[in-house]
Design an enzyme around this catalytic site. Structure first.
Site, PDB file in Angstrom:
ATOM      1  N   ASP A  22       0.820  -1.215   0.000  1.00  0.00           N
ATOM      2  CA  ASP A  22       0.000   0.000   0.000  1.00  0.00           C
ATOM      3  C   ASP A  22       0.855   1.267   0.000  1.00  0.00           C
ATOM      4  OD1 ASP A  22      -2.226   1.578   0.097  1.00  0.00           O
ATOM      5  OD2 ASP A  22      -2.666   1.215   2.212  1.00  0.00           O
ATOM      6  N   HIS A  23       0.463   2.223  -0.814  1.00  0.00           N
ATOM      7  CA  HIS A  23       1.136   3.525  -0.875  1.00  0.00           C
ATOM      8  C   HIS A  23       2.640   3.396  -1.048  1.00  0.00           C
ATOM      9  CE1 HIS A  23      -2.698   5.291   0.530  1.00  0.00           C
ATOM     10  NE2 HIS A  23      -2.300   6.232  -0.279  1.00  0.00           N
TER      11      HIS A  23
ATOM     12  N   GLU B 232      -2.866  -0.256  -8.704  1.00  0.00           N
ATOM     13  CA  GLU B 232      -3.742   0.848  -8.322  1.00  0.00           C
ATOM     14  C   GLU B 232      -2.948   2.148  -8.408  1.00  0.00           C
ATOM     15  OE1 GLU B 232      -6.707   0.704  -5.307  1.00  0.00           O
ATOM     16  OE2 GLU B 232      -5.921   2.463  -4.280  1.00  0.00           O
TER      17      GLU B 232
ATOM     18  N   LYS C  26      -8.688  10.422   9.501  1.00  0.00           N
ATOM     19  CA  LYS C  26      -8.520   9.057   9.989  1.00  0.00           C
ATOM     20  C   LYS C  26      -9.568   8.665  11.038  1.00  0.00           C
ATOM     21  CE  LYS C  26      -4.789   8.590   7.592  1.00  0.00           C
ATOM     22  NZ  LYS C  26      -4.789   7.697   6.425  1.00  0.00           N
TER      23      LYS C  26
ATOM     24  N   HIS D 152      -9.776   5.736  -0.430  1.00  0.00           N
ATOM     25  CA  HIS D 152      -8.797   5.596   0.660  1.00  0.00           C
ATOM     26  C   HIS D 152      -9.325   6.244   1.942  1.00  0.00           C
ATOM     27  CE1 HIS D 152      -5.046   4.909  -2.061  1.00  0.00           C
ATOM     28  NE2 HIS D 152      -6.050   4.133  -2.379  1.00  0.00           N
TER      29      HIS D 152
HETATM   30 ZN    ZN Z   1      -4.264   7.222  -0.117  1.00  0.00          ZN
END
Ligand code: ZN
Length: 472
Positions: A150-151, A249, A291, A323
């Site tokens: 991820d990321h 992605e 978040k 996200h």
């Molecule tokens: Zn993101």
């Protein structure tokens, strides 16, 4: 079943096809392990008195398990209609997630971590992948699941995830997005874009037609040109020729300003014309996706914009990826509706918050210590996050009875306090070098595994219900 001094996980009893070997997971006071009956097939462990082999849950043994039982290896689920990332920072959430995804018509990405999360939790991609594989084996989850690097931003990190068998790469293009470009400092528009875009109407269906003015196109090309080149380069290095089998992605969401429909269209069109095949794109939506709390912003505006983003994704045949999807309950109905039930959603922090809520329920004294420490660590943690947390809105611990502590997880300011301090909490050391909280927390989480699984079923289930994911 009780078997020579240990308990067997019933659902974990598996025979590997054609090999005659039987493998199951069991536990004793020391924790979980595998038991192999038959030829060892490369598993490394100790021979028991009855000839079976007891093997630890090591990375090496996880590799043997994935080879023998392919359902324990991640697969490419990102191109399924609905997929859902479940960043399990602690390596203990998958059994609870499995219960949920056995019923809902969506595919889980159990392993999903960024390099930052690995650093903050002292984990490795090996460990993240293996924890998911072992849980899938233990619970006999045969539906298919994904693993997301991820990321990721660098060649080294992408290669690290792919070489371990991760089946999805989320390429974070943010370092290559030139957000500082404004009307005054836009460089000249490259010739190649003029004939392609200017004076043209782009009909993406559903009554939506996009067109670019010269000024708009110039700014968009200057902001995104390098990011497009970066994504095409990474795709060419790792995925284009089938060197690795993984879905791609494109993440352009980690920016300060929302992605406009014209920007979204341009980035997608340029990537596709450059031969980049991607399954999902994550634009930055209007409003705030902070978040661990609900959406902040103008709901009507969000609904209007996601309609166009969803139409662009449909036009080019990829999925929108959302996200920071933890707890965005007020926008889930619109996401489900406008995407027509085709999306990828990422959550992470909310799974951690549910784990800490369990601590508040079953060990109030430990929770009080953690909370007190989080308050003292908040200023340090907030340097890395965009949050609007107001600590003065969190009731003081002294004013709360033990029974009231779990209720703190309904308070957005407390949720963010505990959310953003997770790395500091897990890494806090006592003066003599031992962990202040980590080992005690894990001990409780192991004991309260069923409580945590039920909490995740309820809480992530609420996400799926509001997204209108049906039970299959
Ligand atoms: Zn993101």
């Amino acid at each position: 079943m009780n078997y020579s001094g240990f308990d067997v996980y019933e659902r974990s009893i598996h025979k590997a096809e054609g090999s005659g070997v039987e493998v199951f997971m069991a536990k004793d006071a020391a924790g979980d392990f595998l038991v192999i009956a038959g030829k060892d097939h490369g598993f490394k462990g100790e021979r028991l008195a009855d000839g079976k082999i007891r093997v630890p849950l090591s990375h090496e043994n996880a590799g043997v398990l994935r080879a023998l039982f392919p359902f324990t290896a991640p697969g490419r689920v990102l191109r399924k209609e609905r997929s859902f990332g479940l960043g399990d920072r602690l390596g203990i959430a998958t059994p609870g997630h499995i219960k949920l995804f056995e019923c809902y018509d969506a595919y889980p990405v159990f392993a999903q971590q960024s390099i930052r999360e690995l650093n903050l939790t002292n984990r490795t991609y090996e460990d993240v992948l293996d924890a998911a594989s072992f849980a899938v084996f233990r619970e006999d989850f045969q539906k298919g699941w994904g693993a997301d690097g991820d990321h990721l931003k660098t060649v080294k990190d992408v290669e690290y995830a792919l070489s371990l068998g991760f089946t999805m790469i989320t390429l974070d293009c943010s370092d290559h997005i030139k957000t500082a470009v404004t009307g005054a400092n836009v460089p000249p528009l490259p010739e190649k874009y003029k004939g392609k875009y200017l004076g043209k109407q782009f009909d993406i269906g559903e009554g939506i037609v996009l067109s670019f003015t010269g000024a708009e196109l110039g700014a968009i090309a200057a902001i995104y040109g390098e990011a497009i080149g970066f994504a095409a380069d990474m795709y060419g290095r790792f995925l284009k020729d089938g060197k690795y089998s993984a879905d791609f992605e494109i993440s352009i969401d980690e920016t300060s300003a929302p992605t406009t429909p014209l920007q979204h269209y341009f980035v997608a069109r340029e990537l596709i014309d450059a031969g980049v095949s991607f399954a999902t794109m994550a634009p930055r939506f209007c409003g705030e996706f902070q978040k661990g709390i609900d959406y902040i912003g103008d709901l009507a505006q969000f609904e209007k914009e996601i309609k166009v983003h969803a139409a662009i994704a449909r036009h080019f045949k990829y999925k929108l990826s959302i996200h920071s999807g933890s707890d965005k309950f007020s926008v889930f109905p619109a996401i489900g509706r406008e995407s027509r039930g085709v999306f990828h959603i990422k959550t992470a922090g909310t799974n951690w918050l549910e784990a800490v809520r369990v601590i508040a329920q079953v060990d109030p004294a430990l929770y009080r210590e953690v909370h007190q420490y989080a308050l003292s660590a908040f200023d340090e943690a907030r340097k890395y996050y965009h949050v609007t947390t107001d600590l003065s809105k969190i009731p003081s611990l002294a004013s709360l009875s033990n029974a009231e502590l779990p209720g703190l997880f309904e308070n957005n300011d407390c949720r963010q306090l505990i959310h953003i301090t997770y790395g500091l909490i897990l890494n806090k050391k006592n003066s003599e070098g031992s962990f202040a909280f980590r080992d005690r927390l894990y001990k409780i989480w192991r004991q309260e595994e069923d409580t945590y699984a039920r909490a995740l079923e309820r809480h992530i289930g609420k996400h799926l219900d509001l997204l209108n994911v049906k039970k299959s």
